[in-house]
Design a protein around this motif. Structure first.
Motif, PDB file in Angstrom:
ATOM      1  N   ARG A 161      18.501 -53.165  14.529  1.00  0.00           N
ATOM      2  CA  ARG A 161      17.424 -51.830  15.299  1.00  0.00           C
ATOM      3  C   ARG A 161      16.252 -52.734  15.837  1.00  0.00           C
ATOM      4  O   ARG A 161      15.776 -53.634  15.189  1.00  0.00           O
ATOM      5  CB  ARG A 161      17.088 -51.115  13.834  1.00  0.00           C
ATOM      6  CG  ARG A 161      18.337 -50.505  13.247  1.00  0.00           C
ATOM      7  CD  ARG A 161      18.011 -49.301  11.965  1.00  0.00           C
ATOM      8  NE  ARG A 161      18.803 -48.975  11.312  1.00  0.00           N
ATOM      9  CZ  ARG A 161      19.632 -47.838  11.704  1.00  0.00           C
ATOM     10  NH1 ARG A 161      18.908 -47.108  12.620  1.00  0.00           N
ATOM     11  NH2 ARG A 161      20.555 -47.377  10.937  1.00  0.00           N
ATOM     12  N   PHE A 163      24.811 -46.333  12.863  1.00  0.00           N
ATOM     13  CA  PHE A 163      24.732 -46.178  14.562  1.00  0.00           C
ATOM     14  C   PHE A 163      23.849 -45.025  14.979  1.00  0.00           C
ATOM     15  O   PHE A 163      24.257 -44.454  15.907  1.00  0.00           O
ATOM     16  CB  PHE A 163      26.329 -45.838  14.919  1.00  0.00           C
ATOM     17  CG  PHE A 163      27.366 -46.748  14.272  1.00  0.00           C
ATOM     18  CD1 PHE A 163      27.084 -48.058  15.363  1.00  0.00           C
ATOM     19  CD2 PHE A 163      28.222 -46.909  13.327  1.00  0.00           C
ATOM     20  CE1 PHE A 163      28.225 -49.163  14.569  1.00  0.00           C
ATOM     21  CE2 PHE A 163      29.070 -47.721  13.005  1.00  0.00           C
ATOM     22  CZ  PHE A 163      28.979 -48.838  13.864  1.00  0.00           C
ATOM     23  N   ASP A 164      22.790 -44.667  14.274  1.00  0.00           N
ATOM     24  CA  ASP A 164      22.073 -43.739  14.448  1.00  0.00           C
ATOM     25  C   ASP A 164      22.474 -42.329  14.955  1.00  0.00           C
ATOM     26  O   ASP A 164      22.113 -41.712  15.996  1.00  0.00           O
ATOM     27  CB  ASP A 164      20.997 -44.296  15.776  1.00  0.00           C
ATOM     28  CG  ASP A 164      20.087 -45.498  15.219  1.00  0.00           C
ATOM     29  OD1 ASP A 164      19.541 -45.033  14.132  1.00  0.00           O
ATOM     30  OD2 ASP A 164      19.854 -46.314  15.936  1.00  0.00           O
ATOM     31  N   SER A 165      23.488 -41.899  14.184  1.00  0.00           N
ATOM     32  CA  SER A 165      23.976 -40.637  14.415  1.00  0.00           C
ATOM     33  C   SER A 165      23.591 -39.562  13.169  1.00  0.00           C
ATOM     34  O   SER A 165      23.303 -40.053  12.439  1.00  0.00           O
ATOM     35  CB  SER A 165      25.532 -40.833  14.360  1.00  0.00           C
ATOM     36  OG  SER A 165      26.166 -39.573  14.480  1.00  0.00           O
ATOM     37  N   VAL A 183      23.796 -53.193  11.938  1.00  0.00           N
ATOM     38  CA  VAL A 183      23.432 -52.825  13.233  1.00  0.00           C
ATOM     39  C   VAL A 183      22.032 -53.262  13.330  1.00  0.00           C
ATOM     40  O   VAL A 183      21.097 -52.833  12.508  1.00  0.00           O
ATOM     41  CB  VAL A 183      23.462 -51.415  13.633  1.00  0.00           C
ATOM     42  CG1 VAL A 183      23.145 -50.907  14.880  1.00  0.00           C
ATOM     43  CG2 VAL A 183      25.169 -50.856  13.232  1.00  0.00           C
ATOM     44  N   ASP A 243      21.850 -44.063   9.093  1.00  0.00           N
ATOM     45  CA  ASP A 243      23.140 -44.260   9.651  1.00  0.00           C
ATOM     46  C   ASP A 243      23.316 -45.518  10.352  1.00  0.00           C
ATOM     47  O   ASP A 243      22.071 -45.722  11.263  1.00  0.00           O
ATOM     48  CB  ASP A 243      23.462 -43.146  10.367  1.00  0.00           C
ATOM     49  CG  ASP A 243      24.825 -42.984  11.043  1.00  0.00           C
ATOM     50  OD1 ASP A 243      25.666 -42.874  10.091  1.00  0.00           O
ATOM     51  OD2 ASP A 243      25.058 -43.434  12.122  1.00  0.00           O
ATOM     52  N   THR A 292      19.351 -38.630  11.348  1.00  0.00           N
ATOM     53  CA  THR A 292      20.246 -39.819  11.092  1.00  0.00           C
ATOM     54  C   THR A 292      20.227 -40.440   9.889  1.00  0.00           C
ATOM     55  O   THR A 292      20.289 -41.656   9.663  1.00  0.00           O
ATOM     56  CB  THR A 292      20.157 -40.848  12.068  1.00  0.00           C
ATOM     57  OG1 THR A 292      18.857 -41.688  11.994  1.00  0.00           O
ATOM     58  CG2 THR A 292      19.975 -40.535  13.755  1.00  0.00           C
ATOM     59  N   ARG A 299      33.483 -39.690  12.177  1.00  0.00           N
ATOM     60  CA  ARG A 299      33.103 -40.749  11.292  1.00  0.00           C
ATOM     61  C   ARG A 299      32.855 -40.321   9.794  1.00  0.00           C
ATOM     62  O   ARG A 299      31.712 -39.309  10.049  1.00  0.00           O
ATOM     63  CB  ARG A 299      32.222 -41.934  11.787  1.00  0.00           C
ATOM     64  CG  ARG A 299      31.854 -42.912  10.869  1.00  0.00           C
ATOM     65  CD  ARG A 299      30.948 -44.174  11.557  1.00  0.00           C
ATOM     66  NE  ARG A 299      30.198 -43.725  12.408  1.00  0.00           N
ATOM     67  CZ  ARG A 299      28.738 -43.356  12.045  1.00  0.00           C
ATOM     68  NH1 ARG A 299      28.354 -43.498  10.817  1.00  0.00           N
ATOM     69  NH2 ARG A 299      27.974 -43.051  13.025  1.00  0.00           N
TER      70      ARG A 299
END
Length: 410
Positions: free
Chosen positions: A409, A312-314, A407, A310, A292, A336
């Motif tokens: 974490r 959104f942890d993608s 976001v 990232d 990510t 995205r």
């Protein structure tokens, strides 16, 4: 009674001092007042402000300008760069397919190349539209296996099929050769000058091109132990950089390969899998990673100098680089794309979400971004069923601003 002094009576140095208090909108309005004011603003203010813009910068003639179809004025550069940062664009979809496929995109000034199934299609880029839907040329061979990866440089295309079969396309002629066992799964290919590289899920190989009696052939130079998900040659084929698909034990997925000796050098980049990489310059590499992160690695310090996570942890599947400061990363979920400025550590500049509604089935889909390609005006995004094109040269439109998403974490 003294004469009233207007803006047109003031010398350039004084005008520059006055204009330093104006914002972009004020300056653009002043450009419409009189040609003299426009010349002063364009040649002395806009010309400097456009040097280092994201996606539209012109310092040292960055690579993105070589694939931008039309020349852009200083005003247009500023306007388009603002649209990239604010998320203002018009979107179109092309080539919707019922069967999912990991399409690879490649963009140059006049053409878009994209792979699907066993062929590569060449689409003409248009003046007022992103591209022509009907393809100009279809490049393939007798082998009908899916294309895993392809690279184009000058007039030559080198493509690898999942079955280990590769072909070189030049001057409307295809030369095909089985380079790996059909039991291996091809991941990536690259070439520079007369040196070629291929990698499967078992090993990687370096090849030297030879021609005799008008016949082209690739001769094996060395076999590498690493299984690389992505490969890219340094200019003049001095070095080859590779990102391993799996480095769970050592967590050192970034390697440098010496072409002549075939020696694999482990670089100190702390990541377990690299899906894509780009060479920024002589010493700096950019990598999109399974963990990510997007990383900037520097050979001089042998370290990851900057790491972007990232929001959104993608996982990041692919990346594109404008040749100056902007990096675009395609993510695993929701189609995205992230925009980063390598001068701004730890923060994304904008997020782009291509329309995910399937207009044929009337439902929303979440797809990885398998490949991205861009110039200063357009962003091409390949998802599992279609290609999305975002046009940032718009006067007005819906603003999709996700630049301030934070976001929390754990």
């Amino acid at each position: 009674m003294g004469r009233i002094v207007g803006l047109l009576d003031i010398n350039t140095d004084c005008l520059m001092n006055i204009f330093s208090y104006c914002n972009e909108r004020d300056l653009q309005t002043l450009c419409k007042v009189h040609w003299f004011l426009r010349d002063v603003i364009v040649n002395n203010i806009f010309s400097l402000r456009t040097l280092d813009l994201l996606m539209c910068g012109r310092r040292n003639n960055p690579s993105i300008m070589q694939r931008t179809q039309q020349s852009l004025s200083f005003e247009n550069r500023i306007k388009i760069a603002q649209n990239w940062l604010s998320g203002c664009y018009r979107e179109q979809q092309y080539f919707h397919r019922s069967k999912m496929f990991a399409t690879k995109l490649l963009l140059d000034r006049d053409w878009l190349y994209l792979s699907h199934a066993s062929y590569i299609r060449q689409h003409k880029r248009l003046k007022h539209e992103p591209l022509q839907s009907r393809y100009h040329n279809e490049i393939s061979s007798e082998n009908c296996n899916d294309i895993a990866d392809f690279v184009k440089k000058d007039i030559s295309i080198f493509a690898g099929r999942v079955s280990g079969n590769c072909f070189i396309y030049e001057d409307d002629y295809v030369t095909e050769q089985q380079l790996h066992s059909p039991r291996e799964y091809m991941w990536c290919v690259d070439f520079e000058c007369n040196i070629y590289a291929t990698s499967t899920d078992r090993c990687a190989k370096i090849w030297r091109r030879s021609e005799e009696m008008g016949l082209l052939h690739l001769d094996l130079m060395s076999t590498l132990s690493g299984s690389y998900k992505t490969l890219q040659f340094h200019k003049n084929a001095i070095r080859l950089y590779g990102g391993l698909y799996d480095s769970i034990t050592q967590r050192r997925a970034l390697h440098e390969i010496d072409i002549e000796s075939g020696t694999e050098i482990v670089l100190n980049s702390n990541t377990i899998s690299i899906y894509d990489l780009k060479i920024k310059d002589e010493n700096v590499l950019l990598t999109a990673n399974f963990d990510t992160t997007f990383r900037l690695y520097d050979r001089r310090s042998d370290n990851d100098e900057h790491i972007w996570e990232d929001p959104f942890d993608s996982s990041l599947y692919c990346l594109d680089y404008d040749g100056l400061y902007a990096v675009l990363c395609g993510t695993k979920h929701h189609s995205r794309v992230n925009l980063y400025d390598i001068r701004v550590p730890g923060k994304h500049m904008q997020l782009y979400f291509p329309q995910s509604r399937d207009k044929y089935r009337r439902e929303f889909r979440s797809s990885p971004v398998y490949s991205i390609a861009s110039d200063s005006r357009y962003l091409f995004v390949a998802t599992d069923r279609s290609v999305h094109v975002m046009d940032f040269k718009v006067n007005c439109g819906t603003i999709r601003d996700y630049s301030n998403i934070n976001v929390l974490r754990k």
